[in-house]
Scaffold this motif. Sequence first.
Motif, PDB file in Angstrom:
ATOM      1  N   GLY A 229       0.812  -1.211   0.000  1.00 14.64           N
ATOM      2  CA  GLY A 229       0.000   0.000   0.000  1.00 14.64           C
ATOM      3  C   GLY A 229       0.841   1.254   0.000  1.00 14.64           C
ATOM      4  O   GLY A 229       2.004   1.189  -0.399  1.00 14.64           O
ATOM      5  N   PRO A 230       0.243   2.364   0.465  1.00 13.87           N
ATOM      6  CA  PRO A 230      -1.132   2.521   0.945  1.00 13.87           C
ATOM      7  C   PRO A 230      -2.156   2.187  -0.136  1.00 13.87           C
ATOM      8  O   PRO A 230      -2.027   2.634  -1.277  1.00 13.87           O
ATOM      9  CB  PRO A 230      -1.234   4.003   1.307  1.00 13.87           C
ATOM     10  N   ALA A 231      -3.144   1.390   0.268  1.00 10.45           N
ATOM     11  CA  ALA A 231      -4.197   0.979  -0.655  1.00 10.45           C
ATOM     12  C   ALA A 231      -5.514   0.889   0.107  1.00 10.45           C
ATOM     13  O   ALA A 231      -5.518   0.706   1.329  1.00 10.45           O
ATOM     14  CB  ALA A 231      -3.839  -0.378  -1.264  1.00 10.45           C
ATOM     15  N   ASN A 232      -6.594   1.004  -0.625  1.00 13.13           N
ATOM     16  CA  ASN A 232      -7.910   0.918   0.000  1.00 13.13           C
ATOM     17  C   ASN A 232      -8.284  -0.535   0.271  1.00 13.13           C
ATOM     18  O   ASN A 232      -7.960  -1.418  -0.518  1.00 13.13           O
ATOM     19  CB  ASN A 232      -8.975   1.547  -0.909  1.00 13.13           C
TER      20      ASN A 232
ATOM     21  N   ILE B 273      -8.273   2.623   4.438  1.00 12.29           N
ATOM     22  CA  ILE B 273      -6.964   2.649   3.786  1.00 12.29           C
ATOM     23  C   ILE B 273      -5.909   2.021   4.703  1.00 12.29           C
ATOM     24  O   ILE B 273      -5.948   2.188   5.917  1.00 12.29           O
ATOM     25  CB  ILE B 273      -6.595   4.097   3.388  1.00 12.29           C
ATOM     26  N   SER B 274      -4.989   1.299   4.081  1.00 11.61           N
ATOM     27  CA  SER B 274      -3.946   0.610   4.858  1.00 11.61           C
ATOM     28  C   SER B 274      -2.575   0.790   4.214  1.00 11.61           C
ATOM     29  O   SER B 274      -2.431   0.779   2.998  1.00 11.61           O
ATOM     30  CB  SER B 274      -4.256  -0.888   4.932  1.00 11.61           C
ATOM     31  N   PHE B 275      -1.584   0.967   5.066  1.00 14.20           N
ATOM     32  CA  PHE B 275      -0.180   0.985   4.647  1.00 14.20           C
ATOM     33  C   PHE B 275       0.514   0.032   5.612  1.00 14.20           C
ATOM     34  O   PHE B 275       0.752   0.371   6.771  1.00 14.20           O
ATOM     35  CB  PHE B 275       0.370   2.406   4.766  1.00 14.20           C
ATOM     36  N   THR B 276       0.756  -1.182   5.149  1.00 15.17           N
ATOM     37  CA  THR B 276       1.315  -2.168   6.069  1.00 15.17           C
ATOM     38  C   THR B 276       2.381  -3.007   5.369  1.00 15.17           C
ATOM     39  O   THR B 276       2.853  -2.637   4.295  1.00 15.17           O
ATOM     40  CB  THR B 276       0.185  -3.018   6.699  1.00 15.17           C
TER      41      THR B 276
ATOM     42  N   PHE C 191      -0.353   9.453   3.666  1.00 14.67           N
ATOM     43  CA  PHE C 191      -0.724   8.385   4.578  1.00 14.67           C
ATOM     44  C   PHE C 191       0.547   7.626   4.941  1.00 14.67           C
ATOM     45  O   PHE C 191       0.924   6.650   4.293  1.00 14.67           O
ATOM     46  CB  PHE C 191      -1.770   7.471   3.935  1.00 14.67           C
TER      47      PHE C 191
ATOM     48  N   ASN D  86      -0.968   5.264   9.442  1.00 17.62           N
ATOM     49  CA  ASN D  86      -1.660   3.964   9.452  1.00 17.62           C
ATOM     50  C   ASN D  86      -1.973   3.495  10.872  1.00 17.62           C
ATOM     51  O   ASN D  86      -2.866   2.694  11.072  1.00 17.62           O
ATOM     52  CB  ASN D  86      -0.808   2.916   8.729  1.00 17.62           C
TER      53      ASN D  86
ATOM     54  N   LEU E  26       4.307   4.855  -7.638  1.00 16.55           N
ATOM     55  CA  LEU E  26       3.420   4.126  -6.724  1.00 16.55           C
ATOM     56  C   LEU E  26       2.070   4.836  -6.777  1.00 16.55           C
ATOM     57  O   LEU E  26       1.925   5.940  -6.269  1.00 16.55           O
ATOM     58  CB  LEU E  26       3.972   4.160  -5.298  1.00 16.55           C
TER      59      LEU E  26
ATOM     60  N   THR F 256      -1.407   5.499  -5.529  1.00 16.69           N
ATOM     61  CA  THR F 256      -1.953   5.249  -4.191  1.00 16.69           C
ATOM     62  C   THR F 256      -2.974   6.306  -3.789  1.00 16.69           C
ATOM     63  O   THR F 256      -2.819   7.483  -4.132  1.00 16.69           O
ATOM     64  CB  THR F 256      -0.805   5.216  -3.149  1.00 16.69           C
ATOM     65  N   PRO F 257      -3.977   5.880  -3.003  1.00 20.47           N
ATOM     66  CA  PRO F 257      -4.863   6.877  -2.397  1.00 20.47           C
ATOM     67  C   PRO F 257      -4.187   7.553  -1.211  1.00 20.47           C
ATOM     68  O   PRO F 257      -4.766   8.458  -0.614  1.00 20.47           O
ATOM     69  CB  PRO F 257      -6.057   6.039  -1.938  1.00 20.47           C
ATOM     70  N   GLY F 258      -2.971   7.134  -0.881  1.00 26.42           N
ATOM     71  CA  GLY F 258      -2.290   7.616   0.318  1.00 26.42           C
ATOM     72  C   GLY F 258      -1.519   8.908   0.152  1.00 26.42           C
ATOM     73  O   GLY F 258      -0.616   9.187   0.953  1.00 26.42           O
TER      74      GLY F 258
END
Lengths: 268, 766
Positions: free
Chosen positions: A44-47, A52-55, B251, B256, B681, B683-685
Amino acid sequence: MNQYAMVIDLNRCVGCHACAVACRAEWQVPVKEGWRRNWVHRLGPANTAHGISFTFYPGLCNHCDRPACVAVCPADPVDMTFTDAKTGQTKTMKVAATFKDPFNGTVQIDKTRCLGCGACRDACPYGARYVNTEVANKDLGGEGIADKCTFCMPRVEAGLQPACVQTCIADARIFGRKDAPEIAKYLKDGAKRLESANVQIGPNVYYAGAAKDLALLDATSTPKTMPEANLRRSLLAGLVRPARKKAEKVGMAGSLLGRLLAQEENKG
Amino acid sequence: MDRRHFLKMSTASAVAIAASAMDVPGQGGLFRAAQAGPMPPGNGTGSMGATEVTSVCEMCFWRCPIVAKVRDGKVVKIEGNPKSPVNGTRVCARGNSGVQLLYDPDRIKYPLKRVGARGEGKWARISWDEALGEIAHNMKKVKEKYGPHALAYFDHGASAENMREIFQAMGTENFTSEPAFYQCVGPAALAYLQTVGYITTGTRQFNDMGNSKAMLFVASHVGENVHVSHVHEFITGLAKGSELVVVDPRFSVAANKAKIHLAIRPGTDTALMLAWINYVIEKGLYNKEFVANKCEGFDALKKAVKGYSMEWAARICDLKIDDMKAAIELLAKASPNVNIHPGRHSTWYGKGDVGRHQTYAILTALFGAVGVPGGIYFPTAVKTGHSEGIEESLKKVAPAKVSLKNDSGYPFSSVFGTVTADIIKAINTGKPYPIKLLGVNGVNIIQTIPNPYETMKAINNLDFIFCQEMMAGETAIWSDIVLPDAVYLERYDGVYAYEGLTPYLTVRQPVVPAMYECQPPYWIAAQLAKHLGIDGYHKSVEEAIDEELAGAGTSIAKLNKEGGIVTYPGNPYRDAKTLNVGTESGKIQLAVEAFADEDLDAVPKFEPTPVPPTGFARLLYGRSPVHTFSRTMNNLWLHNEIPENKLWLNDQVAKRLGISMDEEVVLENQDGKRSNPIKVLVTPGIRPDAVYMAHGFGSKSPHLSRAYGKGAADGFLITETVADPFIGATSKRTNFVRIVKGGKVLDIPELIPVPAELPKYVLKNA
């Protein structure tokens, strides 16, 4: 069996990659594409359905309950005696060059007998193995030696933590027997294995974390099918065996196997 | 069975066949006996049984205590020193990879002399005597011709400390200019120094995240910005239930983990902070007793922030008012055990940078979060002795008549050194006096100082430039002489005292002898002094360290017997009744009179920084968790983990532009400067009005065989800077980019309307 297991707490993990590098240092894993025992994938970050998550996917061998890698090893079985570290009880079993310890549940490789054929590497749906072609059991006609996470058993037996656990800057990795309270608590709270409908071989690395992070981890990192190569390699290994047995007597087992596997590889 | 048939079979049956094939009975005679237990060495020996040497890491400036494992004279592994009260056995990816700095085949191995053009990277190997002779000759020549101040020194980290004394002894007032200050922590450091009386956020950060009940990060990338004890305290706090608010257009890893993430419009953080401060005062959410007894300037503060409403800030910051309210109330509820993170890298927009960090300090004080668990805390001094290579009397510097250092025009810069940008400007203009020689030590000035094109021009205007380095980055290939620095694992350095929650004293010492012809900083400084005829360095480095350690009642030998570390009790907290901070009055300054005395704002105002011009997005940058500045990109293990940076591009923008994940693009900034190719990348972040990349990639030095040309360098897109009026630190987030794909320039669509109060950046050619 009192299985060793690891929990990776994604609520704590910051994705610093210390685990992956400490492992490489500890086990002197050469740097080459795909050669690693321990890895971190940035996700991610992705929905996700939960936000939303960034892991991260900190991965390693899962020391599965029903490992796909063990059955496919074409090395001739030998008698191996295992000892329970707790009770001192012993058990002798016939094992190929990769096997599951009946007492602590870890999956190990006998590096003195590995032929480096790559069947186990191909069989693992998690991609946890690689074949180090910088070393080989030449006397057996080997062309490399498979390698993967051992749960740092040599360290653990010396009273140390696995290298990745010891270096984790966020204490995100918890290692121990499956019934140890700190592990059991996570399992009770719903820590997840990377399993899917078609991949259910009982991995013993568990992931804990927020729903969004587990959702992203699952969507990106859980294998959805058992590898096809697994099928081909394992069947081939089985078919080759009678020929290999005869050949071994005249000292050409490895080279014959190697040739057959090479041919098969070229087809694939 | 043919092959096609195999593939049709189910996995389960395949496993079953293989399993049954294994259980062939009666074959015992052919089996070789084997024993389970410790695995044979195979392809790895591990670190167990290796010789252990305690030392201190220098893969970044945090300096974690370490234990190096040595086998057959080679360092095989580095672990944290279990005796360390901060990191224990932990080291980060970089700390683990010190091994590969030591054994990097691209290391600078011998003294080098430039034979091609500056920047070309063509060298001849010379002897130490020749190299130091040439440096000394040029230092003397330039001093004779232009005066002592024509020499200047850019420094950072442990490598640079000894040589700083040489520049002082040569008489230049420009003996220190740390980009680490003027391009990083400077504004934050000054804001806290003036508000709470000490530098809460310098190399160290005295903020007690581990014991907090709530935390606020304003674009503080803890987690991507990795310092072991810092991250550990952050995670400890979260695990204990501390609730996190993150204000960041991106983000981040921290976002997170946040309870509330406010994806703020870049450049408007101070607007949010001022509105929050106003809200806290109006709603009476502040600690009245603490403010009445321990703070000064409350009325001035109250008056100054009155106009900043939440409604206004919501519009300026592009945030939802409910989220803003929920966040500040969450923080207020946790007070006084609330951690308003002071941040570190603060050279964002120039003008308002000191003020923005002042608002963090003010909010901290309003919540009474000073000297209490979870707030900012006080350092515990660790007493050591003092040792110097060159006697104090020989380092008296007479400032220039028109002094670059003291008359910089920035009222608060001189105590910290000479303003970085002023040195570059003086080189290029000859004003107020010519600077003709640069010594560079421990810092890659071309990747670090904004506008590298000006820096390269400046280097071309010099009579002489030399550097001391381990790896040949951009600065080395632009230098006339390059001195091969020993890696931290090969040398003694200073004594390291940690003044945080759990104070300790430790020392760096060599783990293995220096390789090739590399030499440690102390030796280099001593030899250069000799070549210059400067009296000094009469002690060996061990004697000098023992002199410092004697002040703490210990020695190198004694420390080594005790596991390399002495720990002390910490004294971080204060009773609110007896609290006396380090400001002149002993009270916290909610309005800084010293700023007003210099015609600067005592209480910060919101002065908007220009928003992106049409077709552009703001360029944001940050840290890769496995890299330090531009120093580690060539490291075998770290490069293997993260070889290149990626451009974070908003998914909606990407869709409009037809750009997909991992597609390679080039960036062009507002002045037409273009980047190396970089993968995207999607991303929505990240907000649609900004793009982001990790700093330090895209090396332009072909001598870094792994890092060369991998990813893009943010620094080469940073050509527009604004100086902050307090210390002259230069902004880096005042640059805008658009995307070039397949040679075609693509405008970034403006997906978020901009309020009229926020001026647009005006393109120079517009």
